[in-house]
Scaffold this motif. Sequence first.
Motif, PDB file in Angstrom:
ATOM      1  N   LYS A  90       0.746  -1.177   0.048  1.00  0.00           N
ATOM      2  CA  LYS A  90       0.015  -0.173   0.092  1.00  0.00           C
ATOM      3  C   LYS A  90       0.785   1.346   0.117  1.00  0.00           C
ATOM      4  O   LYS A  90       0.533   2.281  -0.935  1.00  0.00           O
ATOM      5  CB  LYS A  90      -0.735   0.054   1.320  1.00  0.00           C
ATOM      6  N   ILE A  91       1.974   1.173   0.862  1.00  0.00           N
ATOM      7  CA  ILE A  91       2.836   2.207   0.926  1.00  0.00           C
ATOM      8  C   ILE A  91       3.543   2.624  -0.535  1.00  0.00           C
ATOM      9  O   ILE A  91       3.825   3.617  -0.881  1.00  0.00           O
ATOM     10  CB  ILE A  91       3.984   2.217   2.059  1.00  0.00           C
ATOM     11  N   GLN A  92       4.028   1.502  -0.977  1.00  0.00           N
ATOM     12  CA  GLN A  92       4.821   1.532  -2.253  1.00  0.00           C
ATOM     13  C   GLN A  92       3.958   2.276  -3.473  1.00  0.00           C
ATOM     14  O   GLN A  92       4.320   2.708  -4.366  1.00  0.00           O
ATOM     15  CB  GLN A  92       5.205   0.209  -2.703  1.00  0.00           C
ATOM     16  N   PHE A  93       2.757   1.816  -3.554  1.00  0.00           N
ATOM     17  CA  PHE A  93       1.789   2.097  -4.480  1.00  0.00           C
ATOM     18  C   PHE A  93       1.029   3.301  -4.293  1.00  0.00           C
ATOM     19  O   PHE A  93      -0.027   3.778  -4.974  1.00  0.00           O
ATOM     20  CB  PHE A  93       0.878   0.942  -5.019  1.00  0.00           C
ATOM     21  N   SER A  94       1.098   3.779  -3.247  1.00  0.00           N
ATOM     22  CA  SER A  94       0.460   5.187  -2.950  1.00  0.00           C
ATOM     23  C   SER A  94       0.975   6.136  -3.356  1.00  0.00           C
ATOM     24  O   SER A  94       0.217   7.612  -3.440  1.00  0.00           O
ATOM     25  CB  SER A  94       0.330   5.377  -1.381  1.00  0.00           C
ATOM     26  N   SER A 154      11.694   1.667 -11.382  1.00  0.00           N
ATOM     27  CA  SER A 154      11.810   2.591 -10.291  1.00  0.00           C
ATOM     28  C   SER A 154      10.764   3.402 -10.002  1.00  0.00           C
ATOM     29  O   SER A 154      11.027   4.482  -9.945  1.00  0.00           O
ATOM     30  CB  SER A 154      13.183   2.735 -10.163  1.00  0.00           C
ATOM     31  N   SER A 155       9.388   3.039 -10.158  1.00  0.00           N
ATOM     32  CA  SER A 155       8.581   4.210 -10.363  1.00  0.00           C
ATOM     33  C   SER A 155       7.560   4.420  -9.156  1.00  0.00           C
ATOM     34  O   SER A 155       6.656   5.233  -9.259  1.00  0.00           O
ATOM     35  CB  SER A 155       7.551   3.883 -11.648  1.00  0.00           C
ATOM     36  N   THR A 156       7.701   3.225  -8.217  1.00  0.00           N
ATOM     37  CA  THR A 156       6.966   3.283  -7.085  1.00  0.00           C
ATOM     38  C   THR A 156       7.758   4.043  -5.732  1.00  0.00           C
ATOM     39  O   THR A 156       8.817   4.294  -5.980  1.00  0.00           O
ATOM     40  CB  THR A 156       6.757   1.752  -6.502  1.00  0.00           C
TER      41      THR A 156
END
Length: 317
Positions: A90-94, A154-156
């Motif tokens: 959730k953090i990575q894709f927020s 490296s987009s997250t």
Amino acid sequence: IKGSTKQCLAAVNGDVRENEAFFYYSDYFKNKGISVPEVYAVSDDKTMYLLEDLGDTTLYDYLQQKKADNASFEDDTIAIYKRVIDCLLKIQFSGCDIDYSYSYPREAFDSQSIRWDLNYFKYNFLKLAYIPFDEQLLENDFDTLVLYLSGVESSTFLYRDFQSRNIMLSADNDLYFIDYQGGRRGPLHYDLASLLYDAKAEMPIEVREQLLSYYIDNLSQLLPVDAKQFEQEFYLFVLLRIMQAMGAYGYRGLYEGKEHFVKSIAHARSNMQWILKNKTLPVAVPHLDTVWRAIVDSEVLDQNVATFEQSHMLTVS
């Protein structure tokens, strides 16, 4: 700090840019429904602030108590780690709309960030631990490693230090996250490596493999994943994370003489040894491989660690 009806923590840090990153991420994650401490007040010069007190129990403390009770990594602990992984995703894709201009010290975990970690390892571990290496051959392999890792998607959002001491557990086992001011845009693998190969957590290999599979299965629900490629890249990031941690253990332990950093070296070496024996890396770094194996087998390092452990001059970190 305790008042008549409430208590909080007070933080003092003269690095305003680092504080601004913390303030920004705290507000951003709160708005995304991620459990981070609330910042109550900030001084005019941004060097002092008051924030929510989340208690005294980190995930690391929880693991230590489980270890004392001879109940390490039973089903209840694995269930907590699966919840942590759910939160990590959730953090990575927020961060689709994060303003990375607030990031500290860089906006992305790029080639320069990777190079900083590798040099930290070279100067603060290899040299202090008397591990032999050829400077030019090592730099050649560093170039290879930087080129490969900086080319990974490296987009997250990369938390940067996602490990057991930065995860809080409430009395009801609710999870909270702290120490994310070093966050930036970066690859998914790094935070997972920090969590599963946290040397101080002493997680069994079979649990690591189970949780890696759990992460990949859940990640595949968010985007297409080549599981084999992801796993190969993952173990290269694990080695990068171990090297970065060894730099800290060398500086804080071998140089400054702080005991728990010295004791962490053995766990990091064990993790490195298992990967070298059991996993195939996606890129060839022959001299670095020789250095890694020298760390695992080094009698000089064994002697240095033993000397520190026997010394009465060690200070508690």
